[in-house]
Design a protein around this motif. Structure first.
Motif, PDB file in Angstrom:
ATOM      1  N   ASN A 328       0.822  -1.218   0.000  1.00 19.87           N
ATOM      2  CA  ASN A 328       0.000   0.000   0.000  1.00 19.87           C
ATOM      3  C   ASN A 328       0.851   1.261   0.000  1.00 19.87           C
ATOM      4  O   ASN A 328       0.506   2.254  -0.660  1.00 19.87           O
ATOM      5  CB  ASN A 328      -0.932  -0.006   1.223  1.00 19.87           C
ATOM      6  CG  ASN A 328      -2.042  -1.036   1.092  1.00 19.87           C
ATOM      7  OD1 ASN A 328      -2.504  -1.336  -0.012  1.00 19.87           O
ATOM      8  ND2 ASN A 328      -2.478  -1.596   2.225  1.00 19.87           N
ATOM      9  N   LYS A 335       1.254   6.490  -7.230  1.00 19.33           N
ATOM     10  CA  LYS A 335       0.121   7.311  -7.655  1.00 19.33           C
ATOM     11  C   LYS A 335       0.466   8.788  -7.671  1.00 19.33           C
ATOM     12  O   LYS A 335      -0.124   9.564  -8.432  1.00 19.33           O
ATOM     13  CB  LYS A 335      -1.078   7.052  -6.730  1.00 19.33           C
ATOM     14  CG  LYS A 335      -1.789   5.735  -7.009  1.00 19.33           C
ATOM     15  CD  LYS A 335      -3.038   5.600  -6.153  1.00 19.33           C
ATOM     16  CE  LYS A 335      -3.821   4.339  -6.530  1.00 19.33           C
ATOM     17  NZ  LYS A 335      -5.055   4.166  -5.720  1.00 19.33           N
ATOM     18  N   THR A 342      -4.530   3.008 -12.128  1.00 24.26           N
ATOM     19  CA  THR A 342      -5.506   2.396 -11.229  1.00 24.26           C
ATOM     20  C   THR A 342      -4.903   1.103 -10.682  1.00 24.26           C
ATOM     21  O   THR A 342      -4.508   0.224 -11.452  1.00 24.26           O
ATOM     22  CB  THR A 342      -6.810   2.087 -11.965  1.00 24.26           C
ATOM     23  OG1 THR A 342      -7.355   3.307 -12.495  1.00 24.26           O
ATOM     24  CG2 THR A 342      -7.816   1.445 -11.020  1.00 24.26           C
ATOM     25  N   VAL A 343      -4.821   1.014  -9.368  1.00 16.40           N
ATOM     26  CA  VAL A 343      -4.230  -0.159  -8.728  1.00 16.40           C
ATOM     27  C   VAL A 343      -5.215  -0.702  -7.697  1.00 16.40           C
ATOM     28  O   VAL A 343      -5.661   0.025  -6.803  1.00 16.40           O
ATOM     29  CB  VAL A 343      -2.893   0.165  -8.049  1.00 16.40           C
ATOM     30  CG1 VAL A 343      -2.287  -1.102  -7.456  1.00 16.40           C
ATOM     31  CG2 VAL A 343      -1.930   0.822  -9.005  1.00 16.40           C
ATOM     32  N   ASN A 344      -5.588  -1.949  -7.860  1.00 18.46           N
ATOM     33  CA  ASN A 344      -6.467  -2.622  -6.907  1.00 18.46           C
ATOM     34  C   ASN A 344      -5.689  -3.703  -6.163  1.00 18.46           C
ATOM     35  O   ASN A 344      -4.909  -4.441  -6.769  1.00 18.46           O
ATOM     36  CB  ASN A 344      -7.656  -3.255  -7.628  1.00 18.46           C
ATOM     37  CG  ASN A 344      -8.535  -2.209  -8.306  1.00 18.46           C
ATOM     38  OD1 ASN A 344      -8.835  -1.173  -7.709  1.00 18.46           O
ATOM     39  ND2 ASN A 344      -8.945  -2.469  -9.545  1.00 18.46           N
ATOM     40  N   VAL A 345      -5.913  -3.786  -4.868  1.00 18.21           N
ATOM     41  CA  VAL A 345      -5.219  -4.778  -4.034  1.00 18.21           C
ATOM     42  C   VAL A 345      -6.263  -5.718  -3.442  1.00 18.21           C
ATOM     43  O   VAL A 345      -7.196  -5.277  -2.760  1.00 18.21           O
ATOM     44  CB  VAL A 345      -4.405  -4.117  -2.909  1.00 18.21           C
ATOM     45  CG1 VAL A 345      -3.719  -5.186  -2.066  1.00 18.21           C
ATOM     46  CG2 VAL A 345      -3.383  -3.152  -3.486  1.00 18.21           C
ATOM     47  N   ASN A 346      -6.097  -6.997  -3.707  1.00 18.95           N
ATOM     48  CA  ASN A 346      -6.984  -8.022  -3.144  1.00 18.95           C
ATOM     49  C   ASN A 346      -6.191  -8.827  -2.113  1.00 18.95           C
ATOM     50  O   ASN A 346      -5.246  -9.529  -2.453  1.00 18.95           O
ATOM     51  CB  ASN A 346      -7.496  -8.935  -4.257  1.00 18.95           C
ATOM     52  CG  ASN A 346      -8.436 -10.004  -3.720  1.00 18.95           C
ATOM     53  OD1 ASN A 346      -8.805  -9.990  -2.547  1.00 18.95           O
ATOM     54  ND2 ASN A 346      -8.806 -10.945  -4.571  1.00 18.95           N
ATOM     55  N   GLN A 348      -7.983 -10.569   0.533  1.00 23.51           N
ATOM     56  CA  GLN A 348      -8.995 -11.264   1.315  1.00 23.51           C
ATOM     57  C   GLN A 348      -8.517 -12.631   1.793  1.00 23.51           C
ATOM     58  O   GLN A 348      -8.909 -13.090   2.870  1.00 23.51           O
ATOM     59  CB  GLN A 348     -10.268 -11.433   0.467  1.00 23.51           C
ATOM     60  CG  GLN A 348     -10.887 -10.114   0.007  1.00 23.51           C
ATOM     61  CD  GLN A 348     -11.241  -9.206   1.171  1.00 23.51           C
ATOM     62  OE1 GLN A 348     -11.749  -9.683   2.194  1.00 23.51           O
ATOM     63  NE2 GLN A 348     -10.963  -7.917   1.031  1.00 23.51           N
ATOM     64  N   SER A 382      -4.184  -0.173 -15.685  1.00 23.56           N
ATOM     65  CA  SER A 382      -4.976  -0.771 -14.616  1.00 23.56           C
ATOM     66  C   SER A 382      -4.233  -2.003 -14.109  1.00 23.56           C
ATOM     67  O   SER A 382      -3.966  -2.931 -14.870  1.00 23.56           O
ATOM     68  CB  SER A 382      -6.366  -1.164 -15.133  1.00 23.56           C
ATOM     69  OG  SER A 382      -7.115  -1.799 -14.102  1.00 23.56           O
ATOM     70  N   GLN A 384      -3.745  -5.030 -11.140  1.00 21.85           N
ATOM     71  CA  GLN A 384      -4.378  -5.821 -10.091  1.00 21.85           C
ATOM     72  C   GLN A 384      -3.288  -6.538  -9.294  1.00 21.85           C
ATOM     73  O   GLN A 384      -2.453  -7.244  -9.856  1.00 21.85           O
ATOM     74  CB  GLN A 384      -5.347  -6.851 -10.688  1.00 21.85           C
ATOM     75  CG  GLN A 384      -5.996  -7.781  -9.685  1.00 21.85           C
ATOM     76  CD  GLN A 384      -6.970  -7.051  -8.760  1.00 21.85           C
ATOM     77  OE1 GLN A 384      -7.655  -6.104  -9.195  1.00 21.85           O
ATOM     78  NE2 GLN A 384      -7.026  -7.457  -7.506  1.00 21.85           N
ATOM     79  N   ASN A 386      -2.745  -9.247  -6.178  1.00 24.07           N
ATOM     80  CA  ASN A 386      -3.369 -10.246  -5.315  1.00 24.07           C
ATOM     81  C   ASN A 386      -2.342 -10.750  -4.297  1.00 24.07           C
ATOM     82  O   ASN A 386      -1.244 -11.182  -4.670  1.00 24.07           O
ATOM     83  CB  ASN A 386      -3.892 -11.423  -6.134  1.00 24.07           C
ATOM     84  CG  ASN A 386      -4.969 -11.000  -7.121  1.00 24.07           C
ATOM     85  OD1 ASN A 386      -5.851 -10.211  -6.789  1.00 24.07           O
ATOM     86  ND2 ASN A 386      -4.881 -11.510  -8.341  1.00 24.07           N
ATOM     87  N   ASP A 400      -1.196  -6.677 -15.121  1.00 23.19           N
ATOM     88  CA  ASP A 400      -1.529  -5.415 -15.782  1.00 23.19           C
ATOM     89  C   ASP A 400      -2.336  -5.674 -17.047  1.00 23.19           C
ATOM     90  O   ASP A 400      -2.516  -6.811 -17.476  1.00 23.19           O
ATOM     91  CB  ASP A 400      -0.256  -4.616 -16.093  1.00 23.19           C
ATOM     92  CG  ASP A 400       0.677  -5.347 -17.041  1.00 23.19           C
ATOM     93  OD1 ASP A 400       0.232  -5.715 -18.150  1.00 23.19           O
ATOM     94  OD2 ASP A 400       1.863  -5.549 -16.685  1.00 23.19           O
TER      95      ASP A 400
END
Length: 469
Positions: A328, A335, A342-346, A348, A382, A384, A386, A400
């Protein structure tokens, strides 16, 4: 003097040291054996000489007791053959009166008169050792009665033959010892030549490498399973690693000089342009300065990454970091530099955040993977990420939507200075070292990095690191 001897021995060759050592050990062993043998023979032969004296005195005592009063001193003087048949030719017998005055001497082998002991037993005799005329001798003295005569009988047994035999043995042992010393030195030198020949050949191989470089092939053949065989295998392995390291260093220098030459030429060209007439044209001046600063920034990044790759990082097994927190943090950093991403962190399925890697090393890995995804993506990247884990490993996937990588390029993307799209990466400031740093750090911490990609569909990097229990 002792220091000089030690220095001179240290400066000798291994063969000479081996020969001298073996000769010294054999000589000392031979000396100890000979000394034990000499003193054993000395004691045994000396005991034999004393027993000879005892036998003669016993025979004389028995003779006089058997004759009783039937024999006189005159009979003995006129017929010495009786006594000569009892005593040995090297022995001397003297008959003395009570005052110690010699009355009769048989078989005269000495001229000096031995001393009479202060205490002589009434029965039997006493044996002592005296030095007469420089010759060690056994002297036996006892009391005697011949008819009405009372006095002493004294037997002198010179140890001349005994001493001659011991001197002969000593001389023979000394000559044998010197011979053994010379022979052992020669045999030791010959054996040293035979046993150390492989080391000599290995030394010649090393000299050839020192003179000709790594191009000189290792021609030595030695297939025995001993210490020299182990040494040769270690040498071959070491030379292979050194050659590989040398080639990589040469390649690294060549690639680095090639990569640095281009921005230097660009900066030099624009500075020459400014010097000639660009300083009077604001548009040309601003453009040249902007390009020069961009190239200098790229050189700075290149030099920093090359130093980072060359320096590496020491592996500390106690290092661990929170991969979610560091991920993070790096995302927020990127950024700011690239607002459009766009960066998404999964996370879970992440049950444990800690991996066995330093925070700095993991930050470099994520930073380089993100920058690589940004450079090779479209206008709106974009990405992703994980984060998962199991009992032993933490897994980090960075995927990516970029241009992808051709199949024939996948095996080279971790090589230094390799670029899939050279023109695009130069425009974005790429150096071709980012993925090399990623692989180096992952391997250093016992992890693994793999990549899958399809042209036009993006790229996915999978990093597997040991997890903290």
């Amino acid at each position: 003097m002792k220091k000089f001897v030690n220095v001179s021995i240290k400066n000798q060759s291994l063969k000479t040291k081996w020969a001298l050592t073996s000769a010294f050990v054999i000589f000392i062993s031979f000396t100890i054996i000979c000394s034990v043998l000499y003193w054993s023979l000395h004691s045994w032969l000396l005991s034999e000489q004393q027993q000879s004296v005892n036998r003669t005195m016993d025979d004389l005592t028995v003779f006089f007791e058997s004759e009783g009063n039937a024999i006189t001193i005159d009979d003995i003087r006129s017929n010495k053959g009786l006594m000569n048949s009892i005593i040995d030719k090297s022995q001397t017998v003297r008959i003395l009166n009570k005052d110690g005055i010699e009355i009769l001497r048989i078989n005269d082998t000495i001229s000096k008169t031995p001393d009479i002991p202060k205490s002589v037993p009434l029965q039997g005799y006493v044996v002592d050792k005296q030095k007469i005329e420089g010759i060690e001798s056994f002297v036996a003295t006892g009391k005697i009665e011949i008819g009405f005569f009372q006095g002493y009988i004294q037997l002198t047994h010179p140890l001349t033959a005994f001493q001659s035999l011991m001197n002969y043995l000593l001389m023979a042992m000394l000559i044998s010892g010197l011979g053994a010393l010379v022979l052992s030195a020669y045999i030791g030198y010959v054996l040293a030549n035979m046993l150390l020949k492989p080391l000599h050949n290995l030394r010649q191989e090393m000299i050839s490498v020192a003179e000709e470089g790594f191009e000189a092939p290792i021609q030595m053949i030695y297939n025995r399973e001993d210490e020299i065989g182990d040494l040769l295998r270690v040498y071959r392995k070491m030379m292979g690693e050194l050659e590989q390291s040398f080639l990589l260093q040469q390649q690294f220098i060549s690639d680095a000089s090639h990569e640095l030459r281009t921005p230097i030429q660009v900066v030099e060209g624009h500075l020459s342009l400014i010097q000639r007439w660009g300083k009077d044209e604001p548009e040309v001046l601003n453009e040249s300065l902007e390009i020069s600063l961009s190239e200098i920034k790229r050189m700075k990044n290149l030099i920093g990454e090359m130093l980072e790759l060359a320096r590496g990082e020491s592996h500390d097994h106690d290092n661990s970091c929170d991969i979610l927190a560091v991920t993070n943090e790096i995302i927020q950093e990127q950024k700011i530099l690239y607002p459009d991403i766009t960066v998404n962190v999964n996370h879970q399925k992440l049950t444990s955040n800690f991996a066995l890697i330093s925070q700095n090393a993991f930050g470099q890995i994520i930073r380089n993977l993100l920058q690589n995804a940004i450079r090779y993506s479209n206008d709106h990247p974009s990405i992703q990420i994980n984060l998962t884990n199991d009992l032993k490993h933490c897994k980090i996937e960075v995927e990516d939507n970029g241009i992808g990588i051709a199949e024939n390029d996948l095996t080279h993307i971790f090589d230094r200075f390799y670029r899939v799209d050279d023109a695009r990466s130069r425009d974005e400031g790429g150096t071709g070292l980012g993925l090399s740093i990623v692989k180096m750090l992952v391997n250093k911490y016992g992890g693994e990095v793999t990549v899958t990609s399809k042209l036009g569909l993006g790229t996915k990097f999978l990093v597997i690191l040991p997890s903290k229990k």
